[in-house]
Design a protein around this motif. Structure first.
Motif, mmCIF file in Angstrom:
data_model
loop_
_atom_site.group_PDB
_atom_site.id
_atom_site.type_symbol
_atom_site.label_atom_id
_atom_site.label_comp_id
_atom_site.label_asym_id
_atom_site.label_seq_id
_atom_site.Cartn_x
_atom_site.Cartn_y
_atom_site.Cartn_z
ATOM 1 N N PRO A 124 0.650 -1.238 0.075
ATOM 2 C CA PRO A 124 0.068 -0.019 -0.049
ATOM 3 C C PRO A 124 0.704 1.206 -0.094
ATOM 4 C CG PRO A 124 -0.849 -1.555 1.452
ATOM 5 C CD PRO A 124 0.347 -1.926 1.178
ATOM 6 N N ILE A 125 1.911 1.204 0.833
ATOM 7 C CA ILE A 125 2.685 2.693 1.007
ATOM 8 C C ILE A 125 3.273 2.915 -0.413
ATOM 9 C CG2 ILE A 125 4.709 1.586 2.020
ATOM 10 C CD1 ILE A 125 3.049 5.098 2.663
ATOM 11 N N VAL A 126 3.733 1.699 -1.175
ATOM 12 C CA VAL A 126 4.522 1.814 -2.299
ATOM 13 C C VAL A 126 3.682 2.327 -3.494
ATOM 14 C CG1 VAL A 126 5.270 0.597 -4.305
ATOM 15 C CG2 VAL A 126 6.231 0.145 -2.243
ATOM 16 N N GLN A 127 2.128 2.112 -3.208
ATOM 17 C CA GLN A 127 1.139 2.516 -4.260
ATOM 18 C C GLN A 127 0.812 4.099 -3.976
ATOM 19 O OE1 GLN A 127 -1.723 -0.475 -4.752
ATOM 20 N NE2 GLN A 127 -2.387 0.284 -6.648
ATOM 21 N N ILE A 128 0.852 4.153 -2.818
ATOM 22 C CA ILE A 128 0.483 5.355 -2.113
ATOM 23 C C ILE A 128 1.422 6.521 -2.687
ATOM 24 C CG2 ILE A 128 0.050 7.047 -0.275
ATOM 25 C CD1 ILE A 128 -1.390 4.607 1.196
ATOM 26 N N GLY A 129 2.882 6.098 -2.294
ATOM 27 C CA GLY A 129 3.932 7.004 -2.711
ATOM 28 C C GLY A 129 4.170 7.308 -4.260
ATOM 29 N N SER A 130 3.763 6.094 -5.115
ATOM 30 C CA SER A 130 4.058 6.092 -6.264
ATOM 31 C C SER A 130 2.887 6.974 -7.099
ATOM 32 C CB SER A 130 3.963 4.735 -6.887
ATOM 33 O OG SER A 130 4.837 3.893 -6.569
ATOM 34 N N ALA A 131 1.737 7.018 -6.466
ATOM 35 C CA ALA A 131 0.529 7.743 -6.977
ATOM 36 C C ALA A 131 0.934 9.237 -6.802
ATOM 37 C CB ALA A 131 -0.762 7.408 -6.161
ATOM 38 N N LEU A 132 1.239 9.574 -5.460
ATOM 39 C CA LEU A 132 1.705 10.990 -5.311
ATOM 40 C C LEU A 132 2.920 11.407 -6.234
ATOM 41 C CD1 LEU A 132 1.950 10.685 -1.275
ATOM 42 C CD2 LEU A 132 0.198 12.003 -2.798
ATOM 43 N N GLY A 133 3.816 10.625 -6.582
ATOM 44 C CA GLY A 133 4.891 11.085 -7.570
ATOM 45 C C GLY A 133 4.313 11.334 -9.033
ATOM 46 N N SER A 134 3.498 10.315 -9.322
ATOM 47 C CA SER A 134 3.013 10.421 -10.682
ATOM 48 C C SER A 134 2.141 11.829 -10.731
ATOM 49 C CB SER A 134 1.902 9.106 -10.877
ATOM 50 O OG SER A 134 1.488 9.349 -12.151
ATOM 51 N N THR A 135 1.356 11.932 -9.805
ATOM 52 C CA THR A 135 0.455 13.198 -9.772
ATOM 53 C C THR A 135 1.420 14.452 -9.962
ATOM 54 O OG1 THR A 135 -1.090 12.275 -8.571
ATOM 55 C CG2 THR A 135 -1.145 14.542 -8.282
ATOM 56 N N ALA A 136 2.529 14.468 -8.933
ATOM 57 C CA ALA A 136 3.467 15.404 -9.139
ATOM 58 C C ALA A 136 4.000 15.719 -10.685
ATOM 59 C CB ALA A 136 4.761 15.289 -8.029
ATOM 60 N N GLY A 137 4.368 14.489 -11.186
ATOM 61 C CA GLY A 137 4.814 14.428 -12.659
ATOM 62 C C GLY A 137 3.717 15.203 -13.479
ATOM 63 N N ARG A 138 2.651 14.865 -13.417
ATOM 64 C CA ARG A 138 1.314 15.354 -14.201
ATOM 65 C C ARG A 138 1.439 16.880 -14.059
ATOM 66 N NH1 ARG A 138 -2.036 12.299 -12.573
ATOM 67 N NH2 ARG A 138 -1.904 10.630 -14.076
ATOM 68 N N LEU A 139 1.301 17.229 -12.715
ATOM 69 C CA LEU A 139 1.059 18.677 -12.585
ATOM 70 C C LEU A 139 2.226 19.695 -12.922
ATOM 71 C CD1 LEU A 139 -0.309 18.603 -8.665
ATOM 72 C CD2 LEU A 139 -1.559 18.995 -10.847
ATOM 73 N N VAL A 195 10.976 8.392 -12.815
ATOM 74 C CA VAL A 195 11.502 8.651 -11.788
ATOM 75 C C VAL A 195 11.000 9.257 -10.480
ATOM 76 C CG1 VAL A 195 13.678 9.927 -10.832
ATOM 77 C CG2 VAL A 195 13.596 8.876 -13.166
ATOM 78 N N LEU A 196 9.978 10.054 -10.665
ATOM 79 C CA LEU A 196 9.049 10.704 -9.652
ATOM 80 C C LEU A 196 8.261 9.688 -8.743
ATOM 81 C CD1 LEU A 196 8.132 14.168 -11.028
ATOM 82 C CD2 LEU A 196 9.786 13.521 -9.249
ATOM 83 N N VAL A 197 7.724 8.751 -9.780
ATOM 84 C CA VAL A 197 6.996 7.522 -9.209
ATOM 85 C C VAL A 197 7.776 6.454 -8.500
ATOM 86 C CG1 VAL A 197 5.834 5.224 -10.115
ATOM 87 C CG2 VAL A 197 5.546 7.392 -11.228
ATOM 88 N N ALA A 198 9.053 6.359 -8.866
ATOM 89 C CA ALA A 198 9.946 5.652 -7.905
ATOM 90 C C ALA A 198 10.674 6.615 -6.660
ATOM 91 C CB ALA A 198 11.399 5.259 -8.710
ATOM 92 N N CYS A 199 10.784 7.818 -6.822
ATOM 93 C CA CYS A 199 10.700 8.698 -5.539
ATOM 94 C C CYS A 199 9.746 8.390 -4.460
ATOM 95 C CB CYS A 199 11.102 9.920 -5.997
ATOM 96 S SG CYS A 199 12.434 10.478 -6.884
ATOM 97 N N GLY A 200 8.715 8.417 -4.984
ATOM 98 C CA GLY A 200 7.306 8.234 -4.151
ATOM 99 C C GLY A 200 7.404 6.705 -3.438
ATOM 100 N N ALA A 201 7.666 5.863 -4.109
ATOM 101 C CA ALA A 201 7.770 4.547 -3.628
ATOM 102 C C ALA A 201 8.838 4.465 -2.563
ATOM 103 C CB ALA A 201 8.032 3.430 -4.823
ATOM 104 N N ALA A 202 9.976 4.755 -2.834
ATOM 105 C CA ALA A 202 11.271 4.898 -2.015
ATOM 106 C C ALA A 202 10.901 5.655 -0.731
ATOM 107 C CB ALA A 202 12.343 5.437 -2.563
ATOM 108 N N GLY A 203 10.121 6.807 -0.807
ATOM 109 C CA GLY A 203 9.901 7.619 0.357
ATOM 110 C C GLY A 203 8.960 7.019 1.090
ATOM 111 N N GLY A 204 7.895 6.256 0.614
ATOM 112 C CA GLY A 204 7.076 5.618 1.422
ATOM 113 C C GLY A 204 7.392 4.453 2.207
ATOM 114 N N ILE A 205 8.509 3.586 1.359
ATOM 115 C CA ILE A 205 9.258 2.526 2.165
ATOM 116 C C ILE A 205 9.958 3.215 3.367
ATOM 117 C CG2 ILE A 205 10.968 0.695 1.885
ATOM 118 C CD1 ILE A 205 8.244 -0.393 1.072
ATOM 119 N N ALA A 206 10.676 3.972 2.916
ATOM 120 C CA ALA A 206 11.734 4.684 3.791
ATOM 121 C C ALA A 206 11.045 5.004 5.283
ATOM 122 C CB ALA A 206 12.509 5.871 3.342
ATOM 123 N N ALA A 207 9.894 5.874 5.066
ATOM 124 C CA ALA A 207 9.265 6.416 6.187
ATOM 125 C C ALA A 207 8.523 5.506 7.047
ATOM 126 C CB ALA A 207 8.271 7.563 5.669
#
Length: 560
Positions: free
Chosen positions: A122-137, A147-159
């Motif tokens: 779940p946190i990978v999917q949540i972070g990835s969705a946030l990264g994808s949305t940031a890229g779209r905006l 890369v932003l999708v991966a950034c969101g996934a990494a951030g979610g796992i890390a936190a």
């Protein structure tokens, strides 16, 4: 870098909110912070139900998250990571923004209601969705969005797990499947940012409290290697059983999908009634196993039950990850293996808990074939460098066994069952980034809705594609095709275009050509109208010949 920093911060905050939701729903539905450690205790909110409340907790949770997922984000069902891998590899990192909210609520409800799944998916999917949305905006290009999708996934796992290194390598090894230097730096930035935010809110402690272990005898390396071989086979078995149970649930269920988690929750509740240790993620049970508090027979029972409980949770439509369950299984396997080895060779087997720790990484490596992630996260959990060599030995052997026994991992098998092979060339790769506006032809002269069909037949005879748009007062209504006109003329007297008009799938100039291909195939060679953003005016026409020409142009001249 600013976007990576922002995505990391958002993922860190999302992880905090997600963990709070899990805790809140767990307390609400079970009455305990973690019911897996409570035995057969009654829920203090409904004491008159006694221990039998676990029969209803998954049902109540399913009644809420089942309709939520079905209505707003069906990709939030299941364990999530395969969907993110597919989004990066085949959908240029496009993830619907509502996935973050729906996944957080659905997974928190599922885990809080007893679903035997983890929180990393779940946190990978949540972070990835946030990264994808940031890229779209930010109107980022394809490469930066990935890369932003991966950034969101990494951030979610890390936190979530207080494991910044594991977050980086999880994202690079499983989501991006690439270790390019530029991507690595941005993912590290995002992971560190999320980890700092997570530590500020959740504390600077690992999500598991494990005692220190070290290797006492060189003969233990042979035992660790044997454990790695067995763990690799267990990881593959878990992958296969997971999808066999999902297939069985698909075969048996005949009702509406939104109701499936609630009805299936009765079966899950029955399992929880027998073994409450399967409730939720089960970290307290994992810690007890590694600390040697269970007998061998009970450890084997917990291993088998976790495979069954996780597979059933996913099979009935639950939402959650498989990473934490694989760690749980590895701890049970390793602890049982260590106790057996200690009974046979007490002088050289060493500490029992070390086998549980190494089993955790090895089972995950066998299932996911992500050896770097497995090594890093276990190192971050313990901080014990002395265990790195046996850990690497077991994990590498588990990965090799997993590769020998199965072509797919627990993540890619889900995609292959849908006909997607991430290792094969992308069938839409040459069209990546091409929009309809780049290949569309000028719009043909439209027909009025009230035109006699005999007149329309003459106009269609001159139309190059055998189809023309239809308007009424200037507004687009649909398309009339030569084949349809012939059928209507044979069946009715004095018909007009109104009797032959149909409205096919339409696209806009901004639609990616790769997304329009399915509709174009259904058009049967007639092509599709290209409409303005309001869908009121035909601004062009797209055909299969135009797409083939674009493919030929991008692929370059044929070799002589």
């Amino acid at each position: 870098m600013l976007l990576a920093f922002g995505v990391g911060a958002a993922a860190g905050l999302g992880a905090i909110a997600f963990r709070w939701l899990i805790g809140a729903f767990t307390r609400l539905l079970s009455g305990f912070p973690d019911y897996a450690a409570a035995g057969h205790a009654a829920n203090p909110h409904v004491p008159w139900l006694g221990r039998y409340f676990v029969l209803l907790a998954p049902v109540v949770a399913g009644l809420v998250y089942g309709p939520l997922v079905h209505r707003f984000a069906r990709e939030a069902r299941g364990h999530g990571v395969p969907e993110m891998m597919y989004a990066v590899a085949r959908r240029v990192g496009r993830i619907a923004p509502q996935v973050a909210v729906v996944k957080a609520l659905a997974s928190a409800l599922c885990i809080g209601g007893g679903g035997s799944v983890g929180r990393e998916g779940p946190i990978v999917q949540i972070g990835s969705a946030l990264g994808s949305t940031a890229g779209r905006l930010a109107r980022a290009d394809e490469a930066r969005t990935k890369v932003l999708v991966a950034c969101g996934a990494a951030g979610g796992i890390a936190a979530t797990f207080n494991a910044p290194l594991a977050g980086v390598f999880f994202a690079m090894e499983l989501i991006l499947r690439d270790f390019a230097a530029e991507s690595f730096g941005l993912v590290v930035l995002s992971s560190v940012t999320a980890s700092v935010i997570g530590r500020a809110a959740l504390g600077d402690t690992a999500f598991l409290r494990l005692p220190a272990f070290h290797v006492e005898h060189l003969t233990q390396y042979l035992l660790f290697a044997l454990l790695g071989l067995v763990a690799g086979a267990v990881g593959v078995a878990f992958s296969r059983i997971l999808y066999l149970v999902e297939d069985a649930c698909d075969f048996l269920w005949r009702g509406p999908e939104w109701l499936r988690p609630a009805i299936g929750g009765l079966a899950l509740g029955g399992l929880l009634l027998l073994l409450p240790q399967m409730y939720g993620v089960g970290y307290p049970v994992l810690e007890n196993a590694v600390n040697g508090r269970y007998a061998v027979g009970f450890l084997v029972l917990l291993l088998a039950a976790k495979i069954a409980a996780t597979s059933l949770t996913i099979g009935i439509g639950g939402s959650g990850g498989v990473f934490a369950p694989s760690l749980f299984m590895g701890a049970m396997l390793g602890a049982a293996f260590g106790q057996s080895a200690h009974a046979l060779a007490p002088g050289s087997a060493g500490q029992v808990g070390a086998y549980g720790l190494i089993g955790m990484g090895a089972v995950f490596a066998g299932a996911a074939r992500a050896p770097i992630t497995a090594v890093i996260i276990l190192f971050e959990l313990t901080g014990e460098y002395s265990i790195i060599l046996p850990l690497m030995t077991a994990i590498v052997l588990a990965t090799l066994v997993g590769r020998l026994l199965s072509h797919d991992t627990i993540y890619t098998l889900k995609l292959r069952r849908r006909g997607v092979d991430l290792d094969a060339p992308d069938p839409h790769g040459l069209l990546r980034g091409v929009r309809v506006e780049a290949v569309m032809e000028p719009a043909p002269e439209p027909l009025d809705l009230h035109t006699a069909l005999t007149e329309a037949a003459d106009a269609l005879a001159d139309a190059p594609r055998g189809a023309l748009p239809v308007v009424d007062g200037g507004g687009y209504l649909g398309v009339v095709a030569a084949g349809t006109v012939a059928e209507v003329l044979a069946a009715e007297d004095a018909p007009t275009v109104a009797q032959a008009v149909r409205r096919p799938a339409a696209v806009t100039p901004a639609t990616p050509v790769a997304e329009a291909l399915g509709s174009l195939v259904d058009a049967g060679g007639e092509g599709l109208p290209v409409l303005d953003q309001d869908g009121e005016k035909v601004v062009g026409w797209i055909t299969d010949q135009a797409v083939l020409a674009a493919l030929h142009h991008r692929s370059g001249p044929s070799p002589r």
